[in-house]
Design a protein around this motif. Structure first.
Motif, short mmCIF file in Angstrom:
data_model
loop_
_atom_site.label_atom_id
_atom_site.label_comp_id
_atom_site.label_asym_id
_atom_site.label_seq_id
_atom_site.Cartn_x
_atom_site.Cartn_y
_atom_site.Cartn_z
N TRP A 55 0.82 -1.05 0.06
CA TRP A 55 -0.12 -0.22 -0.04
C TRP A 55 0.88 1.21 0.00
CZ3 TRP A 55 -1.63 -4.33 2.94
CH2 TRP A 55 -2.89 -4.75 2.63
N SER A 56 0.42 2.01 -0.71
CA SER A 56 1.16 3.61 -0.39
C SER A 56 0.99 4.25 0.54
CB SER A 56 0.83 4.38 -1.99
OG SER A 56 -0.63 4.48 -2.16
N PRO A 57 1.78 5.07 1.15
CA PRO A 57 1.37 5.78 2.49
C PRO A 57 0.06 6.35 2.42
CG PRO A 57 3.64 6.16 1.92
CD PRO A 57 2.86 5.37 0.60
N GLY A 58 -0.62 6.54 3.39
CA GLY A 58 -1.77 7.17 3.74
C GLY A 58 -2.18 7.09 5.13
N ARG A 59 -3.23 7.32 5.57
CA ARG A 59 -3.62 7.31 6.98
C ARG A 59 -4.14 5.78 7.58
NH1 ARG A 59 -7.72 11.32 10.41
NH2 ARG A 59 -5.67 12.50 10.01
N ALA A 83 8.11 6.08 7.86
CA ALA A 83 8.19 5.95 6.32
C ALA A 83 7.19 6.92 5.88
CB ALA A 83 7.54 4.46 6.01
N GLY A 84 6.73 7.67 6.57
CA GLY A 84 5.61 8.97 5.90
C GLY A 84 4.10 8.82 6.21
N TRP A 85 3.76 7.63 6.81
CA TRP A 85 2.40 7.33 7.01
C TRP A 85 1.94 8.24 8.15
CZ3 TRP A 85 -0.61 2.96 5.06
CH2 TRP A 85 0.21 2.28 4.17
N ASP A 86 0.51 8.57 7.81
CA ASP A 86 -0.15 9.46 8.97
C ASP A 86 -0.68 8.28 9.94
OD1 ASP A 86 -3.31 11.39 8.98
OD2 ASP A 86 -1.98 10.27 10.31
N VAL A 87 -0.04 8.20 11.22
CA VAL A 87 -0.49 7.02 11.84
C VAL A 87 -1.25 7.60 13.08
CG1 VAL A 87 0.36 5.17 13.25
CG2 VAL A 87 1.73 5.81 11.13
N GLN A 88 -2.67 6.84 13.20
CA GLN A 88 -3.30 7.25 14.39
C GLN A 88 -3.42 5.76 15.21
OE1 GLN A 88 -4.88 10.32 14.77
NE2 GLN A 88 -3.48 10.60 12.84
N LEU A 89 -2.98 5.96 16.36
CA LEU A 89 -2.88 4.75 17.18
C LEU A 89 -3.75 4.64 18.42
CD1 LEU A 89 0.24 2.79 18.32
CD2 LEU A 89 -1.42 3.53 20.05
N SER A 90 -4.57 3.82 18.53
CA SER A 90 -5.16 3.74 19.69
C SER A 90 -4.93 2.40 20.50
CB SER A 90 -6.69 3.92 19.44
OG SER A 90 -7.38 2.68 19.01
N LEU A 91 -5.28 2.24 21.93
CA LEU A 91 -4.70 1.15 22.90
C LEU A 91 -6.08 1.09 23.63
CD1 LEU A 91 -2.87 -0.51 24.22
CD2 LEU A 91 -2.34 1.51 25.84
N LEU A 92 -6.27 -0.48 23.73
CA LEU A 92 -7.47 -0.99 24.62
C LEU A 92 -6.58 -0.93 25.85
CD1 LEU A 92 -9.93 -2.52 25.43
CD2 LEU A 92 -9.06 -4.56 24.49
N GLY A 93 -7.07 -0.34 26.92
CA GLY A 93 -6.38 -0.46 28.23
C GLY A 93 -5.62 0.69 28.54
N VAL A 113 -1.43 8.31 21.98
CA VAL A 113 -2.00 7.21 22.21
C VAL A 113 -3.42 7.43 22.44
CG1 VAL A 113 -1.93 5.10 23.52
CG2 VAL A 113 0.03 6.10 22.89
N ALA A 114 -4.38 6.96 21.85
CA ALA A 114 -5.83 7.43 21.96
C ALA A 114 -6.45 6.36 22.65
CB ALA A 114 -6.53 7.83 20.59
N PRO A 115 -7.51 6.42 23.44
CA PRO A 115 -8.08 5.21 24.07
C PRO A 115 -8.69 4.68 22.89
CG PRO A 115 -9.12 7.32 24.77
CD PRO A 115 -7.87 7.75 23.93
N LEU A 116 -9.20 3.71 23.14
CA LEU A 116 -9.76 2.57 21.87
C LEU A 116 -11.25 3.17 21.55
CD1 LEU A 116 -8.73 0.16 20.46
CD2 LEU A 116 -10.47 -1.07 21.76
N SER A 117 -11.18 3.97 20.35
CA SER A 117 -12.81 4.23 20.31
C SER A 117 -12.65 4.37 18.64
CB SER A 117 -12.74 5.52 20.71
OG SER A 117 -12.67 6.74 19.76
N PRO A 118 -14.02 4.28 17.91
CA PRO A 118 -13.92 4.40 16.72
C PRO A 118 -13.59 5.65 15.90
CG PRO A 118 -16.24 3.60 17.47
CD PRO A 118 -15.37 4.00 18.76
N ALA A 119 -13.36 6.72 16.83
CA ALA A 119 -12.93 7.96 16.30
C ALA A 119 -11.51 7.89 15.51
CB ALA A 119 -12.70 8.87 17.46
N VAL A 120 -10.83 6.93 16.06
CA VAL A 120 -9.39 6.54 15.48
C VAL A 120 -9.39 6.18 14.11
CG1 VAL A 120 -9.08 4.22 15.97
CG2 VAL A 120 -7.16 5.72 16.10
N LEU A 121 -10.56 5.73 13.69
CA LEU A 121 -10.78 5.13 12.15
C LEU A 121 -11.02 6.35 11.25
CD1 LEU A 121 -13.34 2.35 13.08
CD2 LEU A 121 -10.83 2.16 12.97
N GLU A 122 -11.43 7.53 11.93
CA GLU A 122 -11.72 8.64 10.82
C GLU A 122 -10.51 8.64 9.69
OE1 GLU A 122 -14.39 10.50 11.55
OE2 GLU A 122 -14.16 11.37 9.63
N GLY A 123 -11.11 8.81 8.54
CA GLY A 123 -10.10 9.06 7.38
C GLY A 123 -9.15 7.87 7.07
N ALA A 124 -9.26 6.69 7.71
CA ALA A 124 -8.14 5.74 7.65
C ALA A 124 -8.20 4.92 6.37
CB ALA A 124 -8.14 4.63 8.75
#
Ligand SMILES: NC(=O)C1=CN([C@@H]2O[C@H](COP(=O)(O)OP(=O)(O)OC[C@H]3O[C@@H](n4cnc5c(N)ncnc54)[C@H](O)[C@@H]3O)[C@@H](O)[C@H]2O)[C@H](O)CC1
Ligand SMILES: [K+]
Length: 493
Positions: A55-59, A83-93, A113-124
């Motif tokens: 995959w080419s770099p994205g979110r 490698a230039g990706w826009d990384v949104q990370l979320s953690l359970l716990g 490190v965001a708490p686990l929630s659907p918000a992290v999926l935005e634009g991925a």
């Protein structure tokens, strides 16, 4: 004979390791001087490299769980960010609940490190599932299940080790969503090849993370994914000096009035290379078989004495009863007479059902090489159905002393000594009437030539799938025997 002296060369490359065996591989590697954080770093870096290749770099949304699977996720996040990706990370716990290598790699992650929630999926445009891997021990809770469902709707999922919710040892689905790609480490687990795990994984790639294959000598795996390198050396070769009797004589019990099943099996046995193939039929069925089969001898059999005389012919090297044989005492007593010869016997379909409720009678009669080829329904009439498919097939093989071929899209071939092979090349087109009759005939044809029962069963199952794959859509069982020459050519190439 392979180096292990047990027939095929059961190479390490197709070995399937249980979760516990994988942990031993980890421990041996750590004991050999590779700290766990380095092993985790290698795992996460391998995942990131494979993603960057595809995959080419994205979110990308990286969903991390509370254990080492999550730890792998932190490494993937760091490598993709580099490698230039826009990384949104979320953690359970809570981050401070992480321990060991996961904590070490979480500390190396400098992003939020965001708490686990659907918000992290935005634009991925890509999701990395690092929630649960080998440590899954119960169904993911509702919140995680909802997140996985939202993720699947958002973008392709790359699962680390296994899709969260798939049990590594069995492929059972405890609430997983399908990944496009699953990246596992060192060797596959049974959950990557058994259903529904195999389907939920999407494409499965095995990454080398520096675990030495020599650990397999200590682990001594007993489970493999089917493929020609397991039994190719055990395939009966066409000996230049051979004549039809060195290629054995296969005998099929021909049913009546259901004559098609036995005719399919007979053709398959001949195509699998049996030097002589004959079918024993009740006299009234003679004209039907005789017109349908040319190079195959048709033997009318009337009564027990006639049968005994036929079975006393020492040139017969393997027997099959079941396809179209009819359920009842006649089939049961003929099966017992065949087993009493001590020579190879294949029991399929009606021959299995004729022992329903009395498997002990069958167990007692099995003294020579024997392969039984039940589908789930026939299996349930004879053996215990608790446990996963590998466990069930192994238990039936150990109990009966026969090789068990428990059929399905993930056929398991189990030997009485505990070895087991999972087949993964069967296309859905094989779910057609008569397909099982052809498989039984293929096993018979290989046994007739002296092949070891476990190797013959594994080879026949693989050839069956390969033949169907070569044909494609519109397949009917009648097409299969004629496809064997192409399969055999492919194997001898
Ligand atoms: N095999 C290798 O070479 C390597 C594997 N690595 C990765 O390590 C994981 C296994 O990590 P582990 O900590 O044992 O378990 P998980 O991370 O899969 O699970 C974490 C933790 O979660 C708890 N848990 C289980 N099920 C649930 C649930 N449904 N809900 C909530 N919590 C649950 C349980 O306590 C688990 O311990 C392996 O998959 C690889 O990805 C190494 O990083 C690299 C080498
Ligand atoms: K996972």
């Amino acid at each position: 004979m392979g180096p292990d002296g047990r027939g095929a060369v059961l190479t390490g490359d197709r070995a399937l390791l249980s979760v516990a065996q994988m942990a031993v591989a980890d421990r041996l590697t750590v004991a050999g001087g590779t700290p766990v954080p380095v092993l985790m770093g290698a795992a996460g870096s391998a995942v990131a490299r494979i993603i960057a290749d595809r995959w080419s770099p994205g979110r990308v949304a990286v969903l991390c769980g509370p254990g080492d699977n999550g730890g792998d996720g932190f490494v993937v996040a760091r490598r993709l960010a580099e490698a230039g990706w826009d990384v949104q990370l979320s953690l359970l716990g809570a981050p401070d609940r992480l321990t060991g290598a996961a904590a070490h790699n979480a500390a190396l992650w400098t992003g939020p490190v965001a708490p686990l929630s659907p918000a992290v999926l935005e634009g991925a445009t890509l999701i990395v599932d690092a929630l649960f891997g080998a440590g899954l021990n119960r169904a993911p809770d509702r919140r995680v299940a909802a997140l996985l469902a939202a993720a699947a709707a958002q973008a392709p999922i790359v699962a680390i080790d296994v899709p969260s919710g798939v049990m590594g040892d069995t492929g059972a689905d405890l609430g997983a969503v399908a990944a496009s790609l699953t990246i596992t480490f060192f060797r596959k687990k049974p959950g990557h090849v058994l259903l529904p795990g195999r389907t939920l994984c999407g494409e499965t790639v095995v990454a080398d993370i520096g675990i030495a294959p020599s650990v397999l000598d200590r682990i001594a795996p007993q489970t493999w994914e089917n493929g020609p390198d397991l039994w190719r050396d055990a395939l009966p070769l066409l000996h230049p000096t051979g004549h039809k009797y060195t290629r054995g004589h296969a005998l099929v019990w021909g049913g009546y009035p259901m004559t098609g099943a036995a005719r399919l099996a007979t053709r398959a046995a001949a195509r699998a290379g049996a030097g002589l193939t004959s079918v024993a039929v009740p006299p009234q069925a003679l004209p039907i078989y005789a017109t349908a089969l040319t190079s195959i001898m048709v033997r009318p059999v009337t009564g027990a004495e006639d049968l005994a005389a036929l079975l006393s012919d020492g040139r017969i090297t393997a027997h099959l009863i079941g396809p179209g044989a009819g359920v009842g005492d006649a089939t049961r007593s003929t099966a017992l007479a065949m087993l009493a010869t001590g020579r190879a016997v294949v029991l399929d379909a009606d021959a299995l059902t004729s022992f329903a409720g009395d498997p002990a009678a069958l167990d007692r009669a099995i003294t020579g090489p024997c392969v039984m080829t039940p589908h789930d329904g026939e299996f349930a009439r004879l053996w215990d159905t608790t446990g996963d498919k590998l466990h069930r097939a192994r238990a039936a093989a150990a109990r009966s002393g026969a090789v068990i071929v428990l059929k399905g899209a993930d056929t398991v071939i189990a030997a009485p000594d505990g070895r087991a092979i999972v087949n993964t090349n069967a296309p859905p087109t094989l779910a057609t009437a008569g397909s099982g009759d052809v498989l039984a005939g293929l096993v018979l044809g290989l046994l007739a030539q002296g092949m070891d029962a476990f190797d013959a069963a594994a080879a026949a199952v693989w050839m069956h799938g390969d033949a169907a794959s070569r044909f494609g859509p519109g397949l009917i069982a009648d097409d299969l025997p004629g496809l064997l020459p192409a399969v055999l050519r492919g194997l001898s190439a």
